[in-house]
Design an enzyme around this catalytic site. Structure first.
Site, mmCIF file in Angstrom:
data_model
loop_
_atom_site.group_PDB
_atom_site.id
_atom_site.type_symbol
_atom_site.label_atom_id
_atom_site.label_comp_id
_atom_site.label_asym_id
_atom_site.label_seq_id
_atom_site.Cartn_x
_atom_site.Cartn_y
_atom_site.Cartn_z
ATOM 1 N N HIS A 82 1.735 15.471 -7.342
ATOM 2 C CA HIS A 82 3.153 15.155 -7.135
ATOM 3 C C HIS A 82 3.550 13.876 -7.869
ATOM 4 O O HIS A 82 4.691 13.693 -8.248
ATOM 5 C CB HIS A 82 3.454 14.987 -5.646
ATOM 6 C CG HIS A 82 2.966 16.116 -4.803
ATOM 7 N ND1 HIS A 82 3.452 17.391 -4.944
ATOM 8 C CD2 HIS A 82 2.028 16.175 -3.833
ATOM 9 C CE1 HIS A 82 2.837 18.193 -4.078
ATOM 10 N NE2 HIS A 82 1.966 17.477 -3.400
ATOM 11 N N HIS A 140 3.152 4.348 -6.004
ATOM 12 C CA HIS A 140 3.301 5.528 -6.872
ATOM 13 C C HIS A 140 4.691 5.477 -7.503
ATOM 14 O O HIS A 140 5.504 4.603 -7.163
ATOM 15 C CB HIS A 140 3.124 6.812 -6.043
ATOM 16 C CG HIS A 140 4.154 6.953 -4.979
ATOM 17 N ND1 HIS A 140 3.986 6.469 -3.701
ATOM 18 C CD2 HIS A 140 5.407 7.491 -5.000
ATOM 19 C CE1 HIS A 140 5.069 6.705 -3.000
ATOM 20 N NE2 HIS A 140 5.957 7.320 -3.765
ATOM 21 N N HIS A 164 8.193 7.810 -9.227
ATOM 22 C CA HIS A 164 8.983 9.038 -9.416
ATOM 23 C C HIS A 164 9.703 8.852 -10.747
ATOM 24 O O HIS A 164 10.152 7.750 -11.055
ATOM 25 C CB HIS A 164 10.002 9.208 -8.288
ATOM 26 C CG HIS A 164 9.371 9.231 -6.923
ATOM 27 N ND1 HIS A 164 9.048 10.395 -6.257
ATOM 28 C CD2 HIS A 164 8.984 8.220 -6.096
ATOM 29 C CE1 HIS A 164 8.505 10.110 -5.079
ATOM 30 N NE2 HIS A 164 8.449 8.788 -4.960
ATOM 31 N N GLU A 170 14.931 7.983 -7.220
ATOM 32 C CA GLU A 170 15.288 8.717 -6.004
ATOM 33 C C GLU A 170 16.551 8.099 -5.412
ATOM 34 O O GLU A 170 17.547 8.772 -5.204
ATOM 35 C CB GLU A 170 14.116 8.678 -5.022
ATOM 36 C CG GLU A 170 12.868 9.330 -5.602
ATOM 37 C CD GLU A 170 11.977 9.926 -4.558
ATOM 38 O OE1 GLU A 170 11.471 9.174 -3.708
ATOM 39 O OE2 GLU A 170 11.790 11.177 -4.580
ATOM 40 N N HIS A 216 7.400 2.973 -5.750
ATOM 41 C CA HIS A 216 7.344 2.837 -4.286
ATOM 42 C C HIS A 216 6.042 2.162 -3.871
ATOM 43 O O HIS A 216 4.960 2.711 -4.109
ATOM 44 C CB HIS A 216 7.445 4.215 -3.617
ATOM 45 C CG HIS A 216 8.814 4.802 -3.726
ATOM 46 N ND1 HIS A 216 9.065 6.145 -3.596
ATOM 47 C CD2 HIS A 216 10.019 4.198 -3.918
ATOM 48 C CE1 HIS A 216 10.371 6.352 -3.728
ATOM 49 N NE2 HIS A 216 10.973 5.192 -3.933
ATOM 50 N N THR A 270 10.128 10.497 1.215
ATOM 51 C CA THR A 270 10.955 11.316 0.320
ATOM 52 C C THR A 270 10.217 12.574 -0.141
ATOM 53 O O THR A 270 10.729 13.321 -0.964
ATOM 54 C CB THR A 270 11.392 10.516 -0.920
ATOM 55 O OG1 THR A 270 10.225 10.170 -1.687
ATOM 56 C CG2 THR A 270 12.161 9.254 -0.531
HETATM 57 CL CL1 U7Z Z 1 -1.173 10.598 6.798
HETATM 58 C C1 U7Z Z 1 -1.273 12.282 6.508
HETATM 59 C C2 U7Z Z 1 -2.447 12.931 6.746
HETATM 60 C C3 U7Z Z 1 -2.527 14.272 6.493
HETATM 61 C C4 U7Z Z 1 -1.442 14.964 6.022
HETATM 62 C C5 U7Z Z 1 -0.263 14.303 5.790
HETATM 63 C C6 U7Z Z 1 -0.198 12.967 6.010
HETATM 64 C C7 U7Z Z 1 1.014 12.297 5.783
HETATM 65 O O1 U7Z Z 1 1.908 12.414 6.548
HETATM 66 N N1 U7Z Z 1 1.206 11.516 4.709
HETATM 67 C C8 U7Z Z 1 0.160 11.219 3.742
HETATM 68 C C9 U7Z Z 1 0.638 11.294 2.352
HETATM 69 C C10 U7Z Z 1 2.476 10.909 4.518
HETATM 70 C C11 U7Z Z 1 2.935 11.198 3.139
HETATM 71 N N2 U7Z Z 1 1.941 10.671 2.245
HETATM 72 C C12 U7Z Z 1 2.166 9.605 1.480
HETATM 73 O O2 U7Z Z 1 1.235 8.972 1.032
HETATM 74 C C13 U7Z Z 1 3.529 9.209 1.107
HETATM 75 C C14 U7Z Z 1 3.892 7.907 1.202
HETATM 76 C C15 U7Z Z 1 5.150 7.507 0.788
HETATM 77 C C16 U7Z Z 1 6.044 8.423 0.260
HETATM 78 S S1 U7Z Z 1 7.573 7.890 -0.303
HETATM 79 O O3 U7Z Z 1 8.551 8.166 0.710
HETATM 80 O O4 U7Z Z 1 7.442 6.505 -0.634
HETATM 81 N N3 U7Z Z 1 7.972 8.709 -1.607
HETATM 82 C C17 U7Z Z 1 5.673 9.726 0.162
HETATM 83 C C18 U7Z Z 1 4.426 10.122 0.575
HETATM 84 ZN ZN ZN Z 2 7.859 7.759 -3.367
#
Ligand code: U7Z
Ligand code: ZN
Length: 280
Positions: free
Chosen positions: A65, A95, A97, A107, A120, A217
């Site tokens: 992603h 990371h 976008h 975003e 982010h 997001t």
């Molecule tokens: Cl913690 C976790 C464990 C197993 C499955 C899913 C998760 C989970 O909810 N996340 C882990 C991966 C939350 C989303 N994840 C991210 O690292 C993450 C962090 C920030 C953003 S953003 O809003 O800054 N774009 C998106 C994804």
């Molecule tokens: Zn992000």
């Protein structure tokens, strides 16, 4: 979604996410369009304090992603505090976008203006929660610092941009460390060692910001994020942005080559939320 994982394609992109993640239509979703004239200056907002004192980055990876730089999860010295935050939040990863060539990619938008990319820096409330996973699902669990990337030397060269150009030679020096590592993580699932990177060097001069309550997001779109979006962008070159677009959404073994670009979610409804500004 047609039986496959979420993504940014025609069938599995942001407009389809609500089918598997109904919270996509919730009351505090991100990103948003930030309208500066409607943001409320809050004199009680203290400056944000960033202590990225130790270079504790571990790895760089392509998760299919985005490209992600991960940090030592137990490091108590890399934290964000102050501003709207009641606790210290520990840096977990950062990371980006971005869009396709010469186009949008951020975003958040500012009065409808998009930027070429958005960085982010993801932090979690380690005072209150035992793990990042637990924090990611709690209303006060995460704090994400959003920083816009703008291509310098594009269009109008006002004197400020010329100064920036003379000083940095067009490219963002710190971002080079990242763009030079991208060839190692071209495919989804690839990971490479990436030690000693201090994200402090990715910050703009000013730490003035907008803040509002929002969400991840990307799926699972949990409404767990206190967003802190910096007003001032950092300047990068078109060549550097081009390196992000050499990454691929697909794994090495997959037949179809699928360039990683336009991996952003568009702005979501504000639904009565207030955006506060740390500045007048
Ligand atoms: Cl913690 C976790 C464990 C197993 C499955 C899913 C998760 C989970 O909810 N996340 C882990 C991966 C939350 C989303 N994840 C991210 O690292 C993450 C962090 C920030 C953003 S953003 O809003 O800054 N774009 C998106 C994804
Ligand atoms: Zn992000």
């Amino acid at each position: 979604m047609t039986g496959h994982h979420w993504g940014y394609g025609e069938d599995n992109g942001p407009s389809a996410w609500h089918k598997d993640y109904p919270i996509a239509e919730g009351n505090r979703q991100s990103p948003i369009d930030i309208v500066p004239s409607e943001a409320v200056f809050d004199a009680r907002l203290s400056p944000i304090s960033l202590s990225y004192n130790n270079c504790t980055s571990l790895s760089i990876s392509n998760n299919g992603h985005s490209v992600v730089v991960e940090f030592v999860d137990t490091d108590e010295r890399s934290v964000i505090a102050g501003g709207p935050l009641e606790n210290m939040y520990r840096l977990k990863q950062f990371h980006f976008h971005w869009g396709s060539k010469g186009c949008c990619g951020s975003e958040h938008t500012v009065a409808g203006k998009t930027f070429v990319s958005e960085l982010h820096l993801v932090h979690w409330n380690a005072n209150k929660y035992k793990s990042f996973g637990e924090a990611a699902a709690a209303p006060d669990g995460l704090a994400v610092l959003g920083i816009f990337l703008e291509v310098s030397l594009s269009g109008n060269l006002d004197s400020f941009k010329i100064c920036v150009y003379l000083y940095t030679g067009d490219e963002h020096r710190a971002l080079h460390q990242i763009t030079d590592a991208l060839y190692m993580v071209r495919f989804k699932g690839s990971v490479a060692e990436f030690k000693g990177f201090n994200p402090k060097c990715l910050l703009p001069n000013s730490l003035e910001y907008w803040t509002y309550p929002g969400s991840l997001t990307t799926p699972p779109l949990y409404e767990s994020v206190t967003w802190i979006v910096l007003k001032e962008p950092i300047y990068v070159s078109e060549k550097q942005m081009g390196k992000f677009r050499t990454l691929l959404f697909n794994g090495e073994e997959e037949e179809d080559r699928n360039r990683m670009e336009n991996n952003y979610r568009p702005p979501q409804p504000l639904k009565g939320r207030m955006v506060r500004a740390s500045f007048k």
